[in-house]
Design a protein around this motif. Sequence first.
Motif, PDB file in Angstrom:
ATOM      1  N   SER A   1       6.429  -1.832   3.005  1.00  0.00           N
ATOM      2  CA  SER A   1       7.064  -1.011   2.178  1.00  0.00           C
ATOM      3  C   SER A   1       6.418  -1.702   0.838  1.00  0.00           C
ATOM      4  O   SER A   1       6.246  -0.636  -0.068  1.00  0.00           O
ATOM      5  CB  SER A   1       8.249  -1.006   2.309  1.00  0.00           C
ATOM      6  N   GLU A   2       6.495  -2.658   0.811  1.00  0.00           N
ATOM      7  CA  GLU A   2       6.326  -3.510  -0.586  1.00  0.00           C
ATOM      8  C   GLU A   2       4.640  -3.820  -0.840  1.00  0.00           C
ATOM      9  O   GLU A   2       4.314  -3.826  -2.033  1.00  0.00           O
ATOM     10  CB  GLU A   2       6.821  -4.838  -0.802  1.00  0.00           C
ATOM     11  N   GLY A   3       3.864  -3.296   0.235  1.00  0.00           N
ATOM     12  CA  GLY A   3       2.630  -3.378  -0.084  1.00  0.00           C
ATOM     13  C   GLY A   3       1.895  -4.673   0.071  1.00  0.00           C
ATOM     14  O   GLY A   3       0.686  -5.026  -0.238  1.00  0.00           O
ATOM     15  N   ASN A   4       2.698  -5.803   0.807  1.00  0.00           N
ATOM     16  CA  ASN A   4       2.338  -7.216   0.782  1.00  0.00           C
ATOM     17  C   ASN A   4       1.581  -7.536   2.058  1.00  0.00           C
ATOM     18  O   ASN A   4       1.298  -8.745   2.228  1.00  0.00           O
ATOM     19  CB  ASN A   4       3.751  -7.787   0.602  1.00  0.00           C
TER      20      ASN A   4
ATOM     21  N   ASN B   1       5.848   3.624   1.771  1.00  0.00           N
ATOM     22  CA  ASN B   1       4.568   3.345   1.228  1.00  0.00           C
ATOM     23  C   ASN B   1       3.409   4.280   2.042  1.00  0.00           C
ATOM     24  O   ASN B   1       2.845   3.794   3.135  1.00  0.00           O
ATOM     25  CB  ASN B   1       4.196   1.895   1.427  1.00  0.00           C
TER      26      ASN B   1
ATOM     27  N   ASP C   1       0.447   4.487   1.839  1.00  0.00           N
ATOM     28  CA  ASP C   1      -0.843   4.090   2.277  1.00  0.00           C
ATOM     29  C   ASP C   1      -0.700   3.508   3.421  1.00  0.00           C
ATOM     30  O   ASP C   1      -1.836   3.119   4.052  1.00  0.00           O
ATOM     31  CB  ASP C   1      -1.377   2.987   1.231  1.00  0.00           C
ATOM     32  N   MET C   2       0.138   3.012   3.844  1.00  0.00           N
ATOM     33  CA  MET C   2       0.765   2.361   5.279  1.00  0.00           C
ATOM     34  C   MET C   2       0.976   3.408   6.268  1.00  0.00           C
ATOM     35  O   MET C   2       1.246   2.826   7.626  1.00  0.00           O
ATOM     36  CB  MET C   2       1.667   1.277   5.138  1.00  0.00           C
TER      37      MET C   2
END
Length: 466
Positions: free
Chosen positions: A142-145, A176, A178-179
């Motif tokens: 969710s954080e894009g990490n 997110n 993108d995920m």
Amino acid sequence: MTTKLTKLLALALAFVMVLGLFAACAKTETPAQTPAETPETPAETPAETPEAPAETPQAPAEEEKEPVTIRFWQAGGDTVSASTIMRLLLDQFENDYPWITVDYQAIPWSNDPETMFSTGIASGDIADVLVVGDSKAFILASEGNILPLDDMLTEETKDDMIDVLKVDSVYNSNLNPDMTGKTIYAPLYGGTRAILYNKEIFDYFGVDYPTESMTHAELLEMAKQLTGDMDGKHVYGYGTRATTSEQWISFVWDYGGEIIDTATMSAATDSEAWTKGVSDYMAFYEAGVVPEGASAMDASTLLNMFVNGEVAMFWAAVDYAQAIRVEEGWEEKLGVAALPHEDYSTCYTGADVLVVPAATQHPEETALLLNYLLSTDAQATYCKNVGFFPSVKSASAADAYFTEDPIQQAFAAAMEGCHFYGNYGVSTGSILRANIQMFLNGDYTMEEFQEHLTEEINTAIQENFG
């Protein structure tokens, strides 16, 4: 219990000596062992001396490759055998891919490794691959990490995953975009919960062994029958601890409750299902069938009480069961039963999973490691000796231990009602723990408990994602 744990450590030392034979043709450097203290798993003894996994095909030697070192940090792995087995597997991987060196470190759960990983990500100093809890993987996604793994895992690896873990590995949130719909983790192993019980205590009090799932009220009645004095010591019918939500959240799930409503991304804790489930759990405390101080008890204390014959039943994962059964006299008196049910039959399930930080420096080499750790032989070797359930179907089918061992069979059956903790992309563990302890200790009424819980979870959602 000190004497008993000493026996476990003695067996583990003998086990490590055997491992030295396997390491003779591989790299001999092993990671420093961390203290075997974790809130979720006890120190354990391997099921038996492991066999080194079969060699995997080496990459074609078309050209000499530049040496690469990838860093691998594992949250947990701090039990007697886990990090040793992992190092054995990594030695084999390095033998198969001689240009790759794996710098491996296991960080005990008591050191809060997942917070350490988040700090490392923020500072830019992070390993190429991490082992975290499955719920943490969703937070990182969710954080894009972390990176999606769809292109890193082979089709063979993905097809071999156990279905429930394969489904759970897909990011299902819109936090997110993108995920969304992408694979975010590779499961190292899966684990669920069941009731472990002491047959000697059942026999002493004349109580029949549990053969099928009971309702919450039936489990409470059984715990009452098993509470009393036995051979000069007081026995509690039911062992539990509120320091981790896996000990009580199924009471809520059994009525259809959830922690977060994923459709609205808001707390779902102000509901009748929560009132019923938490009331049912509280009833065990009110009946005096749980040990004193259970609301703040740690894992090792509860385990010691069970092994010492002071607790008749308690909820635990399969690694606890495998560690207990090798204790003197426990092979015959350890029983495993299904968790209770109400409207639904649910069972807390989780997995320790492999994720790849977005800042990885060596994605190609990391992909090789992921697929190796999910191979049939690597999975069978790791899970058979550490005590959990393989994440790939081929490993379960390849070794009779996973299909014929009665304890493994009982936990495999429990997987049918599995319910993952909640992959919402929001950390709720500390919120749940603090509030249930306040309620159990009489500091909150039920209404206040649900109000505080709802407010704090909504605040966490807002702070994380606005």
